[in-house]
Write a protein that holds these residues in place. Structure first.
Motif, PDB file in Angstrom:
ATOM      1  N   GLY A  67       0.814  -1.203   0.000  1.00  0.00           N
ATOM      2  CA  GLY A  67       0.000   0.000   0.000  1.00  0.00           C
ATOM      3  C   GLY A  67       0.850   1.256   0.000  1.00  0.00           C
ATOM      4  O   GLY A  67       2.012   1.248   0.391  1.00  0.00           O
ATOM      5  N   ARG A  68       0.247   2.358  -0.439  1.00  0.00           N
ATOM      6  CA  ARG A  68       0.988   3.604  -0.616  1.00  0.00           C
ATOM      7  C   ARG A  68       0.310   4.760   0.117  1.00  0.00           C
ATOM      8  O   ARG A  68      -0.906   4.797   0.218  1.00  0.00           O
ATOM      9  CB  ARG A  68       1.078   3.953  -2.101  1.00  0.00           C
ATOM     10  N   LEU A  69       1.128   5.686   0.558  1.00  0.00           N
ATOM     11  CA  LEU A  69       0.667   6.933   1.157  1.00  0.00           C
ATOM     12  C   LEU A  69       1.144   8.088   0.295  1.00  0.00           C
ATOM     13  O   LEU A  69       2.323   8.149  -0.072  1.00  0.00           O
ATOM     14  CB  LEU A  69       1.229   7.080   2.574  1.00  0.00           C
ATOM     15  N   LEU A  70       0.234   9.005  -0.040  1.00  0.00           N
ATOM     16  CA  LEU A  70       0.584  10.250  -0.715  1.00  0.00           C
ATOM     17  C   LEU A  70       0.219  11.398   0.220  1.00  0.00           C
ATOM     18  O   LEU A  70      -0.937  11.538   0.621  1.00  0.00           O
ATOM     19  CB  LEU A  70      -0.167  10.393  -2.043  1.00  0.00           C
ATOM     20  N   LEU A  71       1.222  12.217   0.534  1.00  0.00           N
ATOM     21  CA  LEU A  71       1.064  13.263   1.543  1.00  0.00           C
ATOM     22  C   LEU A  71       1.675  14.560   1.022  1.00  0.00           C
ATOM     23  O   LEU A  71       2.811  14.551   0.521  1.00  0.00           O
ATOM     24  CB  LEU A  71       1.780  12.810   2.822  1.00  0.00           C
ATOM     25  N   VAL A  72       0.943  15.651   1.113  1.00  0.00           N
ATOM     26  CA  VAL A  72       1.474  16.945   0.683  1.00  0.00           C
ATOM     27  C   VAL A  72       1.615  17.872   1.890  1.00  0.00           C
ATOM     28  O   VAL A  72       0.778  17.846   2.805  1.00  0.00           O
ATOM     29  CB  VAL A  72       0.560  17.590  -0.398  1.00  0.00           C
ATOM     30  N   HIS A  73       2.695  18.650   1.922  1.00  0.00           N
ATOM     31  CA  HIS A  73       2.812  19.675   2.960  1.00  0.00           C
ATOM     32  C   HIS A  73       3.861  20.700   2.562  1.00  0.00           C
ATOM     33  O   HIS A  73       4.542  20.571   1.529  1.00  0.00           O
ATOM     34  CB  HIS A  73       3.088  19.068   4.341  1.00  0.00           C
ATOM     35  N   SER A  74       4.003  21.731   3.368  1.00  0.00           N
ATOM     36  CA  SER A  74       4.939  22.817   3.096  1.00  0.00           C
ATOM     37  C   SER A  74       6.359  22.423   3.480  1.00  0.00           C
ATOM     38  O   SER A  74       6.587  21.676   4.450  1.00  0.00           O
ATOM     39  CB  SER A  74       4.528  24.058   3.892  1.00  0.00           C
ATOM     40  N   GLY A  75       7.320  22.953   2.714  1.00  0.00           N
ATOM     41  CA  GLY A  75       8.710  22.772   3.083  1.00  0.00           C
ATOM     42  C   GLY A  75       9.053  23.438   4.407  1.00  0.00           C
ATOM     43  O   GLY A  75      10.063  23.096   5.030  1.00  0.00           O
ATOM     44  N   LEU A  76       8.209  24.357   4.879  1.00  0.00           N
ATOM     45  CA  LEU A  76       8.422  24.997   6.172  1.00  0.00           C
ATOM     46  C   LEU A  76       8.351  23.991   7.320  1.00  0.00           C
ATOM     47  O   LEU A  76       8.831  24.264   8.416  1.00  0.00           O
ATOM     48  CB  LEU A  76       7.384  26.099   6.406  1.00  0.00           C
ATOM     49  N   CYS A  77       7.721  22.845   7.061  1.00  0.00           N
ATOM     50  CA  CYS A  77       7.534  21.827   8.107  1.00  0.00           C
ATOM     51  C   CYS A  77       8.654  20.799   8.133  1.00  0.00           C
ATOM     52  O   CYS A  77       8.597  19.859   8.923  1.00  0.00           O
ATOM     53  CB  CYS A  77       6.202  21.098   7.914  1.00  0.00           C
ATOM     54  N   ASP A  78       9.661  20.944   7.250  1.00  0.00           N
ATOM     55  CA  ASP A  78      10.821  20.055   7.207  1.00  0.00           C
ATOM     56  C   ASP A  78      10.446  18.660   6.686  1.00  0.00           C
ATOM     57  O   ASP A  78      10.112  17.757   7.457  1.00  0.00           O
ATOM     58  CB  ASP A  78      11.480  19.952   8.582  1.00  0.00           C
ATOM     59  N   SER A  79      10.559  18.505   5.379  1.00  0.00           N
ATOM     60  CA  SER A  79      10.209  17.219   4.762  1.00  0.00           C
ATOM     61  C   SER A  79      11.131  16.093   5.211  1.00  0.00           C
ATOM     62  O   SER A  79      10.738  14.924   5.223  1.00  0.00           O
ATOM     63  CB  SER A  79      10.235  17.343   3.229  1.00  0.00           C
ATOM     64  N   ASP A  80      12.374  16.434   5.630  1.00  0.00           N
ATOM     65  CA  ASP A  80      13.280  15.387   6.113  1.00  0.00           C
ATOM     66  C   ASP A  80      12.733  14.714   7.371  1.00  0.00           C
ATOM     67  O   ASP A  80      12.921  13.510   7.576  1.00  0.00           O
ATOM     68  CB  ASP A  80      14.665  15.969   6.399  1.00  0.00           C
TER      69      ASP A  80
END
Length: 227
Positions: free
Chosen positions: A157-170
């Motif tokens: 199964g897969r998860l697709l998640l979007v958010h701002s780079g301000l939240c630290d994608s790392d």
């Protein structure tokens, strides 16, 4: 979800009740990522924090069996109305993220959560700001998604998640990896800072989240797969 981007006219025309998040650039970015997934009859999709239902309806258009959840009652009404208007069958259910779906699993989980850093700290309990305010680091909801979404994914199964780079994608990649998922950033886009981020620009600069003269925000889509 960010309140700062102008409504994306490329998204399907949807009605939104007052206080419900309307499709914007982050919606479209996640929709484009959804188009690259192998979706067809029999694919079970969960849309977490559905808002207007835009992503749920798009997944249904691709042939998936879709469950859409949101904690806001107006969002649930809006998603149901849009499903009727677009003649798409989706299951709409009230849930605080995945709390009302114990033991359920899906082929694909999609999520456009609140992710705007807030000097106020806490999460609002009502009103439109509930769709974007996400604590001082913007991760109050993101971290819960990283913790709970893996258990809702079937093998492969897969998860697709979007958010701002301000939240630290790392941080997101690390948390998803710690949960046993293979995660990577698949999409990036720069969009202008809108009214909410501009209203707290001094605070964002003091925290080093936005540099002097910088007037754009990076969005990222993260794809994570269950081993």
């Amino acid at each position: 979800m960010s309140a700062d981007m102008a409504e994306d006219t490329r998204a399907p025309r949807l009605m939104t009740l007052p206080g419900v998040y309307a499709p914007q650039h982050d919606t479209r970015l996640l929709m484009d990522a959804l188009n690259r997934e192998d979706i067809g009859p029999g694919t079970e999709v969960l849309d977490v924090g559905t808002g207007s239902g835009a992503l749920a309806l798009h997944a249904a258009q691709l042939g998936a069996r879709v469950t859409a959840v949101d904690i806001a009652r107006r969002a649930l009404v809006t998603a149901r109305l849009n499903a009727l208007l677009h003649r798409r069958r989706i299951t709409v259910q009230r849930s605080d993220l995945l709390s009302a779906l114990p033991g359920r699993s899906y082929d694909l989980v999609i999520c456009n959560p609140p992710y705007v850093p807030s000097p106020m700290g806490g999460l609002p309990v009502r009103g439109a700001a509930r769709a974007w305010e996400a604590g001082r680091d913007g991760r109050a909801v993101l971290d819960r998604i990283c913790e709970t979404a893996p258990s809702a994914l079937r093998p492969g199964g897969r998860l697709l998640l979007v958010h701002s780079g301000l939240c630290d994608s790392d941080v997101t990649l690390r948390r998803l990896s710690d949960a046993g998922l293979r995660a990577r950033v698949t999409d990036r886009a720069l969009v202008p800072l809108g009214p909410v981020l501009r209203s707290r620009l001094r605070w964002l600069r003091e925290r080093g989240l936005v540099h002097e003269g910088e007037m754009a925000e990076e969005l990222v889509v993260i794809r994570a797969e269950q081993a």
